[in-house]
Design a protein around this motif. Structure first.
Motif, PDB file in Angstrom:
ATOM      1  N   PHE A 103     -34.110  13.195  18.446  1.00  0.00           N
ATOM      2  CA  PHE A 103     -32.543  12.851  17.523  1.00  0.00           C
ATOM      3  C   PHE A 103     -33.228  11.089  16.381  1.00  0.00           C
ATOM      4  CE2 PHE A 103     -31.085  15.225  20.376  1.00  0.00           C
ATOM      5  CZ  PHE A 103     -30.713  16.485  19.606  1.00  0.00           C
ATOM      6  N   VAL A 104     -33.343  11.190  15.147  1.00  0.00           N
ATOM      7  CA  VAL A 104     -33.918  10.306  14.510  1.00  0.00           C
ATOM      8  C   VAL A 104     -32.997   9.501  13.945  1.00  0.00           C
ATOM      9  CG1 VAL A 104     -35.687   9.041  12.935  1.00  0.00           C
ATOM     10  CG2 VAL A 104     -36.556  10.874  15.206  1.00  0.00           C
ATOM     11  N   ALA A 105     -32.126   8.416  13.509  1.00  0.00           N
ATOM     12  CA  ALA A 105     -31.634   8.017  12.640  1.00  0.00           C
ATOM     13  C   ALA A 105     -31.449   6.733  12.412  1.00  0.00           C
ATOM     14  CB  ALA A 105     -30.688   6.941  13.952  1.00  0.00           C
ATOM     15  N   THR A 106     -31.995   6.837  10.752  1.00  0.00           N
ATOM     16  CA  THR A 106     -32.556   6.317   9.994  1.00  0.00           C
ATOM     17  C   THR A 106     -31.670   6.376   8.458  1.00  0.00           C
ATOM     18  OG1 THR A 106     -35.135   6.300   8.907  1.00  0.00           O
ATOM     19  CG2 THR A 106     -34.236   7.982   8.970  1.00  0.00           C
ATOM     20  N   SER A 107     -32.969   5.322   7.274  1.00  0.00           N
ATOM     21  CA  SER A 107     -31.753   5.534   6.158  1.00  0.00           C
ATOM     22  C   SER A 107     -32.444   6.219   5.347  1.00  0.00           C
ATOM     23  CB  SER A 107     -32.168   4.276   5.731  1.00  0.00           C
ATOM     24  OG  SER A 107     -33.325   3.771   5.704  1.00  0.00           O
ATOM     25  N   TYR A 108     -31.737   6.903   3.887  1.00  0.00           N
ATOM     26  CA  TYR A 108     -32.624   7.885   2.620  1.00  0.00           C
ATOM     27  C   TYR A 108     -33.953   6.587   2.009  1.00  0.00           C
ATOM     28  CZ  TYR A 108     -33.552  10.399  -0.576  1.00  0.00           C
ATOM     29  OH  TYR A 108     -33.462  10.710  -2.163  1.00  0.00           O
ATOM     30  N   ALA A 117     -34.120  -5.037  11.368  1.00  0.00           N
ATOM     31  CA  ALA A 117     -36.016  -5.724  10.955  1.00  0.00           C
ATOM     32  C   ALA A 117     -35.927  -5.661  12.419  1.00  0.00           C
ATOM     33  CB  ALA A 117     -35.880  -7.370  10.046  1.00  0.00           C
ATOM     34  N   GLY A 118     -37.403  -4.997  12.194  1.00  0.00           N
ATOM     35  CA  GLY A 118     -37.722  -5.508  14.247  1.00  0.00           C
ATOM     36  C   GLY A 118     -38.364  -4.162  14.333  1.00  0.00           C
ATOM     37  N   ASP A 119     -36.505  -3.024  13.872  1.00  0.00           N
ATOM     38  CA  ASP A 119     -36.663  -1.686  14.582  1.00  0.00           C
ATOM     39  C   ASP A 119     -38.335  -1.605  14.442  1.00  0.00           C
ATOM     40  OD1 ASP A 119     -34.336  -1.525  15.768  1.00  0.00           O
ATOM     41  OD2 ASP A 119     -33.346  -0.641  14.301  1.00  0.00           O
ATOM     42  N   ARG A 120     -38.495   0.339  14.919  1.00  0.00           N
ATOM     43  CA  ARG A 120     -39.655   0.932  14.865  1.00  0.00           C
ATOM     44  C   ARG A 120     -39.686   1.488  12.980  1.00  0.00           C
ATOM     45  NH1 ARG A 120     -39.960   6.028  18.048  1.00  0.00           N
ATOM     46  NH2 ARG A 120     -39.569   4.488  19.436  1.00  0.00           N
ATOM     47  N   THR A 121     -40.744   1.363  12.487  1.00  0.00           N
ATOM     48  CA  THR A 121     -40.326   2.178  11.211  1.00  0.00           C
ATOM     49  C   THR A 121     -41.543   3.707  11.196  1.00  0.00           C
ATOM     50  OG1 THR A 121     -42.023   0.609  10.262  1.00  0.00           O
ATOM     51  CG2 THR A 121     -40.156  -0.020   9.976  1.00  0.00           C
ATOM     52  N   ASP A 177     -26.742   4.544   3.378  1.00  0.00           N
ATOM     53  CA  ASP A 177     -26.512   5.675   3.351  1.00  0.00           C
ATOM     54  C   ASP A 177     -28.160   6.855   4.537  1.00  0.00           C
ATOM     55  OD1 ASP A 177     -26.986   8.964   2.388  1.00  0.00           O
ATOM     56  OD2 ASP A 177     -28.298   7.802   0.775  1.00  0.00           O
ATOM     57  N   ALA A 178     -27.313   6.841   5.569  1.00  0.00           N
ATOM     58  CA  ALA A 178     -27.826   7.904   6.658  1.00  0.00           C
ATOM     59  C   ALA A 178     -28.465   8.747   6.224  1.00  0.00           C
ATOM     60  CB  ALA A 178     -26.681   7.771   7.730  1.00  0.00           C
ATOM     61  N   TYR A 179     -29.682   8.923   6.782  1.00  0.00           N
ATOM     62  CA  TYR A 179     -30.759  10.342   7.191  1.00  0.00           C
ATOM     63  C   TYR A 179     -31.041  10.365   8.176  1.00  0.00           C
ATOM     64  CZ  TYR A 179     -34.817  13.239   5.055  1.00  0.00           C
ATOM     65  OH  TYR A 179     -35.083  14.114   4.696  1.00  0.00           O
ATOM     66  N   LEU A 180     -31.014  11.644   8.796  1.00  0.00           N
ATOM     67  CA  LEU A 180     -31.095  12.433  10.411  1.00  0.00           C
ATOM     68  C   LEU A 180     -32.440  13.121  10.226  1.00  0.00           C
ATOM     69  CD1 LEU A 180     -29.905  13.009  13.115  1.00  0.00           C
ATOM     70  CD2 LEU A 180     -28.677  15.134  11.640  1.00  0.00           C
ATOM     71  N   ILE A 181     -33.670  12.930  11.091  1.00  0.00           N
ATOM     72  CA  ILE A 181     -34.749  13.855  11.382  1.00  0.00           C
ATOM     73  C   ILE A 181     -33.885  14.568  12.950  1.00  0.00           C
ATOM     74  CG2 ILE A 181     -37.121  14.435  11.838  1.00  0.00           C
ATOM     75  CD1 ILE A 181     -37.030  11.692  10.013  1.00  0.00           C
ATOM     76  N   VAL A 182     -33.996  15.898  13.227  1.00  0.00           N
ATOM     77  CA  VAL A 182     -34.739  15.850  14.269  1.00  0.00           C
ATOM     78  C   VAL A 182     -35.682  16.825  14.925  1.00  0.00           C
ATOM     79  CG1 VAL A 182     -33.503  18.246  15.999  1.00  0.00           C
ATOM     80  CG2 VAL A 182     -32.028  15.899  14.581  1.00  0.00           C
ATOM     81  N   ASP A 199     -34.438   4.097  14.876  1.00  0.00           N
ATOM     82  CA  ASP A 199     -33.668   4.602  15.954  1.00  0.00           C
ATOM     83  C   ASP A 199     -34.324   5.854  16.097  1.00  0.00           C
ATOM     84  OD1 ASP A 199     -33.524   1.193  16.050  1.00  0.00           O
ATOM     85  OD2 ASP A 199     -31.020   2.165  15.908  1.00  0.00           O
ATOM     86  N   VAL A 200     -34.819   6.649  17.455  1.00  0.00           N
ATOM     87  CA  VAL A 200     -35.213   7.418  18.257  1.00  0.00           C
ATOM     88  C   VAL A 200     -34.505   7.788  19.799  1.00  0.00           C
ATOM     89  CG1 VAL A 200     -36.066   9.131  18.826  1.00  0.00           C
ATOM     90  CG2 VAL A 200     -37.029   7.577  17.600  1.00  0.00           C
ATOM     91  N   TYR A 201     -33.664   9.020  19.748  1.00  0.00           N
ATOM     92  CA  TYR A 201     -32.560   8.994  20.951  1.00  0.00           C
ATOM     93  C   TYR A 201     -33.374  11.139  21.485  1.00  0.00           C
ATOM     94  CZ  TYR A 201     -29.776   6.023  19.318  1.00  0.00           C
ATOM     95  OH  TYR A 201     -29.356   4.520  18.614  1.00  0.00           O
TER      96      TYR A 201
END
Length: 112
Positions: free
Chosen positions: A91-96, A18-22, A52-57, A30-32
């Motif tokens: 590289f965006v680490a997020t959830s499904y 909670a508090g991370d960017r959305t 359940d992790a989800y990846l966006i590049v 989170d963005v790398y």
């Protein structure tokens, strides 16, 4: 600007909380960033035990690639790509699912 992509594997431990960017759809993210030369190949993966992790590049020009699960038996998202353009890749680490939180590890491996 992004960090130049190292040879081998670079890992980024993180946590969705909670508090991370959305994202616009509501998931924490989170963005790398790493910088790649055109034609450079890389593999990116996220491992998470508690969600359940989800990846966006995203390429420097905004072209987006995403993945939920590497396969039916492997729930970690993974993408293997060739940089279609030089510059800073995101590289965006997020959830499904919206609201999921927990620790994860994002790894980026440069390939020959």
């Amino acid at each position: 600007p992004g960090t130049p992509a190292p040879q081998g594997v670079q890992t980024f431990p993180g946590a969705l909380a909670a508090g991370d960017r959305t994202l616009q759809s509501g998931e924490f993210a989170d963005v790398y960033t790493l910088q790649f030369a055109q034609g450079q190949r890389f593999r990116v993966r996220i491992h998470a035990d508690k969600f359940d992790a989800y990846l966006i590049v995203k390429s420097p020009s905004g072209e987006s690639h995403d993945n939920d699960d590497e396969s039916e038996s492997v729930r970690d998202p993974m993408l293997e790509l060739t940089a279609t353009e030089a510059g800073v890749w995101q590289f965006v680490a997020t959830s499904y699912t919206t609201g999921e939180t927990g620790d994860y590890e994002l790894s980026v491996e440069t390939l020959p």
